[in-house]
Each structure stands twice: as C-alpha cells, then as structure tokens.
Write an enzyme that holds these catalytic residues in place. Structure first.
Site, short mmCIF file in Angstrom:
data_model
loop_
_atom_site.label_atom_id
_atom_site.label_comp_id
_atom_site.label_asym_id
_atom_site.label_seq_id
_atom_site.Cartn_x
_atom_site.Cartn_y
_atom_site.Cartn_z
N HIS A 401 0.81 -1.21 0.00
CA HIS A 401 0.00 0.00 0.00
C HIS A 401 0.86 1.27 0.00
O HIS A 401 0.34 2.38 -0.22
CB HIS A 401 -0.93 0.00 1.22
CG HIS A 401 -2.23 0.71 1.00
ND1 HIS A 401 -2.44 1.56 -0.07
CD2 HIS A 401 -3.39 0.71 1.71
CE1 HIS A 401 -3.67 2.03 -0.01
NE2 HIS A 401 -4.28 1.54 1.06
N ASP A 405 -2.26 2.20 -4.57
CA ASP A 405 -3.46 2.68 -3.88
C ASP A 405 -4.57 1.66 -3.99
O ASP A 405 -4.56 0.79 -4.87
CB ASP A 405 -3.92 4.01 -4.48
CG ASP A 405 -2.92 5.13 -4.23
OD1 ASP A 405 -2.21 5.06 -3.20
OD2 ASP A 405 -2.85 6.06 -5.07
#
Length: 430
Positions: A401, A405
């Site tokens: 992450h 995204d």
C-alpha cells in the site's frame, strides 16, 4: 591418486551451503558425473557430481554442516588408490562389534540432541540400532523411558528424609500401614510426563531453503504496508474454451492446456494498465518495470520456490504452459537453477490446486503485488435477473500500500476478471 571433492560455485551472492545428504558412502564405487552429495542453499538444492570415476574413499564433512565455496567435502580414489578401499570397508563390521565400548560411530545429530535434553552422557546408550551400530534418537528415547521409573520415585526419597526428623518417637513398626501409606507423598508425575513427551518429539534442523523462506516472508511483512483485496470470477468462458480446444491444443503443441496460461495473460493485460503493481520501491525511488517477468509459485517437498517466466508478455499461451510444466517437474526434482528464480516483477500463486477456497498471499519482496488463485466450485450467482449455478473462483491481490493505492488494486483485479470472463480480450489486447 586421490581427487578432492570441493563445494562448487553455486551462483551469484551465494557464499555458503549446508550439506544435506550424502548419496554415497565410503567404499562405494562411483562413475564420473554421478551425484555424490546434496548441498542446500537458500534458494535450491544442488547435487555435487563425481569429478571422475573411482571409489569414494573419505567423507570430510558430515550432513548438516555449513560449508563455504571451495571447502573440501571428501576424497575420491581412482586407479591404484581405489584398490585399498575394500580394506577400509572390511573394518566396519569390527566397528559394529566394538560399539559397546564406545569405539563405534558417533550418535546421530538427533540422538545427540535427545541425549543433551535428557542430561545423559554420550555413552549412556551402549547399543545402537543404526548402521554400523550408530545410536539413533529412538535408542535414546528407549533408554530415557527405562530410566523414567527411577526418576519418578526420586522426589519421594528426598521428601521422606526431613519427615523422619519431625516425626513422633513412635516406632515405625507400631504405625498402622494405612497411616504410613497416607504419609508417603504421590510420585511427581511431571517427570514421567516430560520423559514421555520427549520420546514422542522429533527435533529436525530447518533446511536452508526453509530458513530463507521464513526470513523473506517475515521481512516482507515487516517492510511493506501489505493489504489484500478480493474479487470473484466466473470461469465459465475459460472452461468452455479449454474443453473445446484442449485435445487439438495438446496435439499441436505437445502440452496440456491448463488455466495458468490464461491467468498469466490476464495479469499482463492488467499490469500494463496499472504499472504500479509491476513496480518496486528502492529507497526513496519508485522503479517502474517496463517488462513482465512473472513468477509462478511451485510447492515442493523442500518448500515453496518461485521460478520466473521471463518476458512473459512475449510468450504464447502454449509457451507459458510448456514452461510452467517444465518448472514444476524440475522443481520437484530439485533441479531448478538459482538464476531461474531471480528477477521476477510480479507473482502468481495457485492455492486452488490444494483445495484452498480463500487466502491472503504474502508479497514476494521486493515486488509490490501477488495474485492468489483458489479452487473453482459451483456457486449460485445472479445472471440476467435469475439465480444460476456458475463455476466461480475467488481471486486475492496482496499489494504494497506504500506504492499501490486501493483504487489501483481494485482496478487491477477487475481487469483480470474481465479478461478471464471474456478471453477474446487476449487476442485484441483490450
């Protein structure tokens, strides 16, 4: 003449290995290039071949030892030197006969561990059941079990002594037997229980490959901000295409048509649209890979290995299926090279072959994405307002992450789903 057997160069960045298993014993005749010993590295298991024909005369390094590149593992005798080997082997029965006086082979590593845990000396077990009278862990467990009754009563003797000092002057002969029985404490069963458990436990050193797998997976968890997103895919179209063309495909290309070729192609289409999933973080930089080296996780008896399909975007489905079949066979035989497992940009793991319904795969660091496939099963879904049964599969994308995204991760899975539910997209590259 004696020829030394040395640890060969094992590949870039590999400086040491563990002696896994000797395939020959001293006195055995060997042919040139015949495997002598297995070496375990942090990536693969490598067989060291005989440099020439002759007879294995000596073994210098035991199984389980760590060796560096160039270390002498043993010696090979050829010509006149080989003739002396049978004399050495004739002494082995004598060693077995003398094992009771401590002159036999040393206990096995597992047996030494059991001896240490039980607090016994190396000569506590006089007769071993192994080759040439070697003491095995089973022999130690049997010896410990024999000593258990004595250990269980030892606390009773220690507790009785202070009780005599504080007892009344009444002679022991005048105390009723039932009263004396009540005064004797129950044996400490914890000693016997621990002995019993030790006899049923087995301690085995982790292989070098397993140690590396554990280190890399934990490193991925500690480094990446790892998250997993899920979707499901209707496999009806792929299954129908496979059923229609599998016989012709096998006759034409000499390999069976499976599902992995479709998934590799679908992932490449999605990676082109979402390049962050094919990238990696290097310090404060993001390295985007404009090539597609797809790793395919393969389970073996030694652990999980991930050989890489290089330039997978330039390969046909037939070439992908053939390469994966070759990877699987050589992985199970331990014949994959280190170079074949380096440089991947994205990984696919198929837990469905083992029956997995859903899982969260761990990143193959430093990659930023890994796709988890799962089993196909008939499930009720709504199509055109009607509830129908369809062959469905859950997909899982674990991603870093820090770089990818949530929107990109979800879009990636949607593109994979669309390609699999409409395989014509492979041809049109849509």
């Amino acid at each position: 003449m004696t020829i030394e057997i040395r640890v060969p160069t094992l590949g870039e960045s590999v400086t040491e290995a563990t002696v896994g298993k000797w395939l020959k014993k001293p006195g055995d005749a060997v042919k040139a290039d015949e495997p002598l010993v297995e070496l375990e590295t942090d990536k693969v298991t490598v067989e060291v071949p005989a440099p020439a024909s002759g007879q294995l005369s000596e073994i210098h390094v035991d199984e389980g030892a760590t060796v560096a590149i160039g270390t002498v593992l043993g010696a090979l005798a050829d010509g006149g030197a080989a003739a002396a080997a049978p004399k050495k082997s004739n002494s082995k029965p004598a060693q077995a006969e003398r094992k009771s006086d401590g002159s036999g082979p040393p206990p096995s590593p597992a047996a030494r561990k059991h001896l240490a845990d039980a607090g016994l000396a190396a000569d506590a077990v006089s007769a071993g059941s192994g080759r040439r009278g070697q003491v095995l862990k089973e022999d130690v467990a049997a010896a410990v079990a024999k000593a258990a009754p004595r250990s269980a009563h030892q606390p009773e003797q220690e507790l009785e002594e202070p009780r005599r000092e504080t007892s009344t002057p009444q002679p022991a002969a005048q105390v009723p037997a039932t009263q004396r029985a009540r005064e004797v404490p129950a044996p400490d069963v914890r000693v016997a229980t621990s002995v019993s458990e030790a006899g049923r436990e087995e301690r085995v050193r982790m292989t070098r490959l397993r140690q590396t797998i554990a280190m890399r997976l934990k490193e991925a968890q500690n480094t990446a901000a790892m998250l997993t997103t899920f979707n499901d895919v209707d496999m009806s179209a792929v299954i129908a295409m496979r059923a229609q063309y599998k016989d012709l495909f096998e006759r034409r290309h000499g390999v069976k048509l499976g599902f992995m070729g479709f998934f590799v192609k679908a992932c490449i289409q999605a990676l082109r649209e979402i390049p962050a999933v094919n990238a990696e973080i290097d310090g404060e930089d993001i390295v985007f890979k404009n090539y597609y080296h797809v790793g395919v996780a393969v389970g073996t008896d030694r652990g999980l290995v991930v050989p890489v399909l290089r330039e997978a975007d330039r390969m046909s489905i037939a070439e992908i299926e053939a390469k994966i079949a070759d990877f699987g066979k050589r992985a199970r035989d331990g014949r994959l090279s280190i170079a074949e497992m380096q440089g991947g940009t994205f990984t696919i793991s198929n837990g469905g072959v083992y029956g997995s319904m859903l899982s969260t795969p761990i990143l193959n660091s430093p990659q930023s994405g890994i796709l988890g496939m799962h089993r196909i099963e008939q499930r009720p879904v709504v199509k055109n307002g009607e509830i129908v049964a369809r062959p469905m599969m859950y997909l899982a994308l674990s991603y870093d992450h820090r770089l990818v995204d949530g929107k990109e991760a979800v879009t990636f899975l949607v593109r994979v789903k669309e390609c699999l539910e409409d395989p014509q997209r492979f041809i049109l590259e849509l």
